[in-house]
Design a protein around this motif. Structure first.
Motif, PDB file in Angstrom:
ATOM      1  N   THR A 172       0.774  -1.173   0.015  1.00  0.00           N
ATOM      2  CA  THR A 172       0.145   0.160  -0.108  1.00  0.00           C
ATOM      3  C   THR A 172       0.921   1.207   0.023  1.00  0.00           C
ATOM      4  N   ALA A 173       0.991   1.909  -1.217  1.00  0.00           N
ATOM      5  CA  ALA A 173       1.690   2.977  -1.238  1.00  0.00           C
ATOM      6  C   ALA A 173       1.160   4.401  -0.666  1.00  0.00           C
ATOM      7  N   VAL A 174      -0.107   4.470  -0.807  1.00  0.00           N
ATOM      8  CA  VAL A 174      -0.862   5.413  -0.322  1.00  0.00           C
ATOM      9  C   VAL A 174      -2.042   5.047   0.357  1.00  0.00           C
ATOM     10  N   ASP A 175      -2.220   5.356   1.690  1.00  0.00           N
ATOM     11  CA  ASP A 175      -3.289   4.856   2.581  1.00  0.00           C
ATOM     12  C   ASP A 175      -4.215   5.691   3.244  1.00  0.00           C
ATOM     13  N   GLY A 176      -5.371   6.042   2.553  1.00  0.00           N
ATOM     14  CA  GLY A 176      -6.549   6.692   3.081  1.00  0.00           C
ATOM     15  C   GLY A 176      -6.158   7.925   3.134  1.00  0.00           C
ATOM     16  N   VAL A 177      -5.808   8.838   2.236  1.00  0.00           N
ATOM     17  CA  VAL A 177      -5.272  10.016   2.129  1.00  0.00           C
ATOM     18  C   VAL A 177      -6.447  11.031   1.686  1.00  0.00           C
ATOM     19  N   SER A 178      -6.636  12.027   2.511  1.00  0.00           N
ATOM     20  CA  SER A 178      -7.851  13.012   2.193  1.00  0.00           C
ATOM     21  C   SER A 178      -7.468  14.521   1.990  1.00  0.00           C
ATOM     22  N   PHE A 179      -7.667  15.146   1.065  1.00  0.00           N
ATOM     23  CA  PHE A 179      -7.473  16.478   1.068  1.00  0.00           C
ATOM     24  C   PHE A 179      -8.277  17.093  -0.083  1.00  0.00           C
ATOM     25  N   ASP A 180      -7.996  18.493   0.119  1.00  0.00           N
ATOM     26  CA  ASP A 180      -8.806  19.483  -0.914  1.00  0.00           C
ATOM     27  C   ASP A 180      -7.755  20.424  -1.448  1.00  0.00           C
ATOM     28  N   LYS A 196       4.202  10.491  -2.205  1.00  0.00           N
ATOM     29  CA  LYS A 196       3.598  11.732  -2.801  1.00  0.00           C
ATOM     30  C   LYS A 196       3.546  11.589  -4.227  1.00  0.00           C
ATOM     31  N   THR A 197       4.424  11.062  -4.673  1.00  0.00           N
ATOM     32  CA  THR A 197       4.339  11.000  -6.337  1.00  0.00           C
ATOM     33  C   THR A 197       3.062  10.027  -6.722  1.00  0.00           C
ATOM     34  N   THR A 198       2.783   9.073  -6.104  1.00  0.00           N
ATOM     35  CA  THR A 198       1.575   8.190  -6.436  1.00  0.00           C
ATOM     36  C   THR A 198       0.316   8.986  -6.274  1.00  0.00           C
ATOM     37  N   THR A 199       0.379   9.726  -5.123  1.00  0.00           N
ATOM     38  CA  THR A 199      -0.635  10.544  -5.124  1.00  0.00           C
ATOM     39  C   THR A 199      -1.054  11.562  -6.121  1.00  0.00           C
ATOM     40  N   GLY A 200       0.167  12.230  -6.476  1.00  0.00           N
ATOM     41  CA  GLY A 200      -0.089  13.071  -7.824  1.00  0.00           C
ATOM     42  C   GLY A 200      -0.486  12.303  -9.045  1.00  0.00           C
ATOM     43  N   ARG A 201      -0.193  11.027  -9.170  1.00  0.00           N
ATOM     44  CA  ARG A 201      -0.437  10.420 -10.200  1.00  0.00           C
ATOM     45  C   ARG A 201      -1.949   9.899 -10.298  1.00  0.00           C
ATOM     46  N   MET A 202      -2.307   9.771  -9.103  1.00  0.00           N
ATOM     47  CA  MET A 202      -3.768   9.213  -9.101  1.00  0.00           C
ATOM     48  C   MET A 202      -4.635  10.283  -9.170  1.00  0.00           C
ATOM     49  N   LEU A 203      -4.322  11.517  -8.935  1.00  0.00           N
ATOM     50  CA  LEU A 203      -5.079  12.664  -9.161  1.00  0.00           C
ATOM     51  C   LEU A 203      -5.301  12.875 -10.693  1.00  0.00           C
ATOM     52  N   VAL A 204      -4.272  12.621 -11.581  1.00  0.00           N
ATOM     53  CA  VAL A 204      -4.321  12.907 -12.858  1.00  0.00           C
ATOM     54  C   VAL A 204      -4.596  11.307 -13.565  1.00  0.00           C
TER      55      VAL A 204
END
Lengths: 339, 297
Positions: B2-10, B27-35
């Protein structure tokens, strides 16, 4: 520690004499695109037990300086075409490979940016440490093992004996760099050249490695040449700083003076373009215009003049020499008074 | 893993949220999920009020054009056989814009990112790192996005060129009202560009705050460690010595309880057992730590 005592006597005797003197060092590269000069006759000294920071960007010649001093330039593409590197009575620039092999790893050692590529993946950490100990100090297996364990403890590896049996891939980046430092320090070198030793590491690891290097420098009394693009690293660690640009030293000074009274427009530009950690910057950061010229098309005169806000016609005529501007403070700029 | 686990933000329109942390923090995985370059296993994402899970494939494609990505080393992402004009126009070509419109947009974009018009015919290898990043930015702007994920956009650049690219991103944001997610490990750069900051550690956000609060009163021990690890530019001013806090744990062996407890100088028994939740401690300021009260500024 008899070794330290001996070192102190040596240091006291040689208080004013430099440990290593680089004189008019010139290095040329021979590439598919042609020949260019990477170092234009640079000269500097490193005093025993001091830390010299060399700061510069890509193409400044800072790493070429380090590799030339270790005589580790790639044989087929680079050549020292002038100057001397005087170390303990030997001119390294003209020394035979046999003499260099004796010095490298014993009296002078080097650590690199990426510890992953400097360690051999198929040998254990213990094996790689013992290699230098056997070669330079003639230690047998048992003695080398003992010393290897001591060295890993020296670089604050918590279970040194267990670490000896490990292979590089089993260690984190920070641990690998600690091992590299242990290998470099194996024979108590008088000079350690560290080329971007923390650049590939995470911020918290970087801080810990720098602290380790500083502690070891205090304990062992060796001189360090620290090559970096990071002015913060230099501020924390160096006694003296030299700033390089396009293969020349453009400014050198005691570390406090470089930050307080930068006297070359390039140094000033670098300092101002770094975002601050402590204060609010202006919405747009001050910048240095343009970029470093290609080594194949160096501008005439001062190599920095096309990017310099102070440049005038006279800056294109001749390469400005390093001139004294304060105590131990030199700048290679004809407009240094306006910086 | 699990690279990113239950992250929430606006992220509010027009602001820059910086995502900071060390390698492996997610942080990179989070960015790639957004796009949508990486599909999340769970959770929801809304863009401009639209729940992305409920959109049709066509709607999602339209939305995807409004989100773009800038990489750390754009050079490695470019096809070396494409010239600059083709590279910049590629997103438009894939989206089906006619060639004339593509050419017009490239002519508009080059000066916008500080590149001379004659560069259009040249190839990526002819450019320096800073210029390649400008090409990457022009390409990201081609489809007139609202939102850009900037993944370590200046980390590979020389110091004197870093400031130029940071200023370019600032000016473009102002001119086009862009929203940025700015991923970086460099706390100096982040202090300059961010409106708000989220600090990540092993796949979790451990602290989030408006910029001023994060730098003045960091509350999570990890944020404090990160900040004290940045070398000062004031020689002689001793930085608080960073305790030997070791290195980030491996993402395939996440520690129990608080993920930072293995490195935390303040960890107590509770930290090994219970995973702390993000708690509000001020205006827009949250941190996930059991010892917030004991460690107050």
């Amino acid at each position: 520690m008899p070794r330290n005592a001996a070192l102190q006597v040596e240091t006291a005797a040689a208080v004013a004499a430099p440990l290593i003197s680089v004189r008019s060092l010139t290095v040329d590269f021979f590439t598919a695109r042609g020949r260019f000069t990477a170092l234009h006759g640079i000269s500097f000294d490193v005093r025993p037990g001091s830390v010299l920071g060399i700061v510069g960007e890509s193409g400044s010649g800072k790493s070429v300086t380090a590799l030339a001093m270790m005589r580790l330039l790639p044989d087929h593409t680079a050549r020292i075409t002038g100057g001397q590197i005087l170390f303990q009575g030997t001119d390294l620039a003209h020394a035979a490979e046999r003499d260099l092999r004796r010095l490298r790893g014993r009296d002078m050692a080097m650590i690199f940016q990426d510890p992953t590529t400097s360690l051999n993946p198929i040998f254990s950490i213990g094996h790689q440490l013992r290699e230098g100990l056997a070669l330079h100090l003639g230690l047998g297996r048992a003695a080398a093992d003992r010393r290897a364990e001591e060295l890993l403890a020296l670089v604050r590896i918590s279970s040194p004996r267990a670490c000896l049996a490990k292979f590089p891939h089993e260690l984190s980046g920070g641990m690998r760099q600690r091992v590299m430092i242990a290998i470099a320090l194996a024979c108590n070198p008088k000079l350690l050249i560290a080329d971007e030793p923390t650049t590939a590491l995470d911020v918290t690891t970087q801080a810990q490695i720098l602290e380790l290097l500083r502690d070891l420098q205090g304990e062992l009394g060796m001189a360090i040449i620290l090559i970096t693009h990071d002015l913060g690293v230099v501020a924390e660690f160096a006694d003296e700083v030299q700033v390089m640009y396009a293969g020349r030293i453009v400014e050198r000074a005691p570390v406090a003076d470089i930050f307080a009274v930068p006297s070359h427009p390039y140094t000033g530009g670098l300092l101002h373009s770094m975002p601050s950690l402590e204060e609010e910057d202006p919405a747009l950061l001050p910048t240095i215009a343009g970029m470093v010229a290609s080594p194949f098309a160096m501008p005439p005169g001062c190599a920095f003049h096309p990017r310099c806000h102070l440049a005038g016609a006279d800056c294109t005529r001749a390469v400005p020499p390093l001139a004294r501007v304060g105590a131990g403070h030199d700048s290679a700029c004809i407009r240094t008074a306006h910086v | 893993m699990t690279a990113v686990d239950g992250v929430s933000f606006d992220i509010a329109r027009g602001e820059t949220l910086a995502l900071v942390g060390e390698s492996g923090c997610g942080k990179t995985t989070t960015g790639r999920m957004l796009v949508r370059l990486v599909e999340p296993d769970a959770g929801t994402m809304a863009f401009d009020g639209m729940d992305m899970a409920t959109l049709t494939a066509g709607e999602l494609r339209g939305l995807r054009q409004r989100m773009q990505l800038i990489f750390q080393d754009p050079g490695s992402a470019f096809n070396p056989r494409m010239n600059v004009a083709t590279l910049i126009a590629e997103p438009m070509r894939l989206a089906g814009y006619p060639p004339a419109e593509q050419r017009a947009r490239v002519a508009e974009l080059l000066p916008l990112v500080g590149l001379a018009p004659e560069y259009a015919e040249r190839f990526p290898h002819e450019f320096s790192g800073g210029q390649r990043q400008r090409i990457g930015i022009a390409r990201a702007l081609a489809l007139r996005p609202d939102f850009i994920v900037c993944d370590e956009p200046v980390s590979a650049l020389d110091v004197s060129v870093q400031a130029q690219v940071i200023n370019l991103l600032t000016e473009l944001q102002r001119q086009f009202g862009l929203t940025y997610l700015f991923i970086s490990h460099d706390l100096r750069v982040v202090r300059h560009v961010a409106t708000r900051i989220a600090v990540m550690y092993l796949g979790r956000i451990v602290e989030t705050a408006p910029k001023a609060a994060l730098y003045a009163t960091p509350r999570h021990p990890y944020t404090r460690a990160l900040l004290s690890a940045v070398p000062s530019h004031r020689p002689g001013v001793a930085r608080t010595r960073l305790a030997d806090i070791g290195e980030i744990a491996s993402a395939d062996a996440i520690p129990s309880g608080c993920r930072f407890h293995t490195r935390c100088p303040h960890a107590i028994a509770l930290c090994r057992e219970k995973d702390p939740e993000l708690t509000t401690i001020g205006d827009g300021h949250e941190a996930a730590c059991h010892r917030l009260d004991d460690l107050a500024a």
